[in-house]
Scaffold this motif. Structure first.
Motif, PDB file in Angstrom:
ATOM      1  N   ASP A 147      -9.791  -8.396   6.451  1.00 46.83           N
ATOM      2  CA  ASP A 147      -8.703  -8.524   5.494  1.00 46.83           C
ATOM      3  C   ASP A 147      -7.338  -8.238   6.105  1.00 46.83           C
ATOM      4  O   ASP A 147      -6.310  -8.655   5.559  1.00 46.83           O
ATOM      5  N   LEU A 196      -3.674  -3.363  -2.804  1.00 50.42           N
ATOM      6  CA  LEU A 196      -4.582  -4.244  -2.076  1.00 50.42           C
ATOM      7  C   LEU A 196      -5.227  -5.251  -3.019  1.00 50.42           C
ATOM      8  O   LEU A 196      -5.286  -6.448  -2.732  1.00 50.42           O
ATOM      9  N   ARG A 197      -5.703  -4.774  -4.172  1.00 48.91           N
ATOM     10  CA  ARG A 197      -6.355  -5.676  -5.127  1.00 48.91           C
ATOM     11  C   ARG A 197      -5.387  -6.717  -5.651  1.00 48.91           C
ATOM     12  O   ARG A 197      -5.772  -7.872  -5.899  1.00 48.91           O
ATOM     13  N   THR A 244      -9.089   5.516   1.875  1.00 46.11           N
ATOM     14  CA  THR A 244      -9.771   4.237   1.787  1.00 46.11           C
ATOM     15  C   THR A 244      -9.477   3.452   3.057  1.00 46.11           C
ATOM     16  O   THR A 244      -8.767   3.944   3.944  1.00 46.11           O
ATOM     17  N   ALA A 275      -4.821   1.230  -3.322  1.00 47.03           N
ATOM     18  CA  ALA A 275      -5.970   0.393  -3.703  1.00 47.03           C
ATOM     19  C   ALA A 275      -5.540  -0.682  -4.698  1.00 47.03           C
ATOM     20  O   ALA A 275      -5.966  -1.841  -4.601  1.00 47.03           O
ATOM     21  N   GLU A 276      -4.691  -0.299  -5.636  1.00 46.65           N
ATOM     22  CA  GLU A 276      -4.182  -1.273  -6.604  1.00 46.65           C
ATOM     23  C   GLU A 276      -3.362  -2.354  -5.899  1.00 46.65           C
ATOM     24  O   GLU A 276      -3.460  -3.544  -6.226  1.00 46.65           O
ATOM     25  N   ASN A 294      -3.291  -8.125  -3.956  1.00 46.37           N
ATOM     26  CA  ASN A 294      -3.218  -9.114  -2.887  1.00 46.37           C
ATOM     27  C   ASN A 294      -4.575  -9.752  -2.595  1.00 46.37           C
ATOM     28  O   ASN A 294      -4.761 -10.370  -1.538  1.00 46.37           O
ATOM     29  N   GLY A 295      -5.525  -9.576  -3.507  1.00 44.50           N
ATOM     30  CA  GLY A 295      -6.845 -10.192  -3.362  1.00 44.50           C
ATOM     31  C   GLY A 295      -7.747  -9.506  -2.367  1.00 44.50           C
ATOM     32  O   GLY A 295      -8.693 -10.116  -1.866  1.00 44.50           O
ATOM     33  N   GLU A 325     -10.248  -6.186  -1.602  1.00 49.68           N
ATOM     34  CA  GLU A 325     -10.969  -5.040  -2.135  1.00 49.68           C
ATOM     35  C   GLU A 325     -10.967  -3.929  -1.080  1.00 49.68           C
ATOM     36  O   GLU A 325     -11.350  -4.154   0.063  1.00 49.68           O
ATOM     37  N   THR A 333       0.809  -1.227   0.000  1.00 49.05           N
ATOM     38  CA  THR A 333       0.000   0.000   0.000  1.00 49.05           C
ATOM     39  C   THR A 333       0.839   1.274   0.000  1.00 49.05           C
ATOM     40  O   THR A 333       0.290   2.374  -0.080  1.00 49.05           O
TER      41      THR A 333
END
Length: 283
Positions: free
Chosen positions: A272, A246-247, A266, A243-244, A249-250, A252, A151
């Motif tokens: 999570d 996190l995504r 965010t 955000a990218e 790493n699966g 949301e 992040t």
């Protein structure tokens, strides 16, 4: 008033400290420093991690046996934030000052082989277990340089506490720890009051939030858990890139990417992150 020499760390309880440490390192860049094992005087294992860009550490503790206080915490609260630890110049003087303030040092003054310590129970503080210590042995020095993980965390800005009465908590923190209020606000849309206090001798700020209506997220938290630590807020290089990450790493981002009057931010939901709500913001 208790003299704070240094805010040492924030601690969380988790079922498996090794898995939790790996997750925090991967997502947030918290850097592993050292681990510790239960002995005759303790019933928990864990590790200490360096937080990027801030002069504090993050501790993860796990139960080492069925009767552990960490096991009881997990059974009643679930994985999550457990306590905040501050170093004081003299633990005996701190214990006497607590008594003068009408607070009984929880558990008295004890010795764990490295620190002499005592506690302020959540029932006395309004919801947080505060650990106060005076060290006489220190762990070996370690490389504390930490990157920002997936992040891009730059630093930890503040820890937030949810309470039913913000005025009472502001007064308590000022009277007991000498914290000074820097800012206050009201968010009518989300239904809460907020304030930020400066912790003496620390880069970390202390936020207090109070619900102003029954459907507030703050009221829901207090009703479902109790008054206490609500979330940790970290500054990141870019919320969009966070955000990218996190995504990738699966995960949301909880609530999506939000642009408010103050900043873009965010969240990482506790499910999570292993039990802690993390807010990520871009200055």
């Amino acid at each position: 008033m208790i003299t704070i020499k240094h805010l040492d760390h924030i601690s969380m309880g988790a079922a498996d400290w090794q898995a939790q440490a790996e997750l925090l390192g991967r997502l947030l860049g918290f850097k592993f420093l050292h681990s510790f094992e239960a002995d005759e005087g303790s019933d928990f294992d864990g590790c200490v991690m360096q937080v990027p860009g801030t002069d504090i550490e993050f501790e993860v503790i796990s139960p080492a046996r069925p009767g552990s206080f960490v096991r009881k915490f997990l059974d009643t609260q679930g994985a999550g934030l457990h306590h905040i630890t501050v170093e004081v110049p003299s633990i005996d003087a701190a214990a006497e000052e607590l008594k003068a303030l009408g607070i009984t040092p929880f558990g008295g003054v004890s010795d764990d082989g490295m620190w002499r310590l005592t506690y302020v129970h959540p029932k006395d503080s309004g919801g947080i277990l505060w650990q106060l210590f005076e060290p006489y042995r220190f762990p070996p020095e370690a490389d504390r340089r930490a990157a920002g993980g997936a992040t891009g965390v730059k630093r930890v800005d503040h820890v937030s506490m949810a309470v039913p009465d913000i005025e009472r908590q502001l007064e308590w923190q000022a009277r007991v720890f000498g914290m000074e209020t820097e800012e206050r606000w009201e968010d009518e849309r989300l239904g809460y009051l907020g304030a930020v206090m400066r912790i003496p001798k620390s880069q970390l700020l202390f936020e207090i939030i109070q619900p102003t209506r029954a459907d507030s997220f703050v009221q829901k938290f207090i009703a479902e858990r109790r008054a206490g630590m609500h979330h940790i807020t970290c500054e990141v290089e870019s919320v969009d890139r966070a955000a990218e990450g996190l995504r990738a790493n699966g995960i949301e981002p909880f609530g999506g990417v939000i642009e408010s009057d103050w900043h873009k931010h965010t969240f990482i939901h506790p499910r999570d992150s292993g039990g802690v709500l993390f807010q990520l913001f871009e200055e």
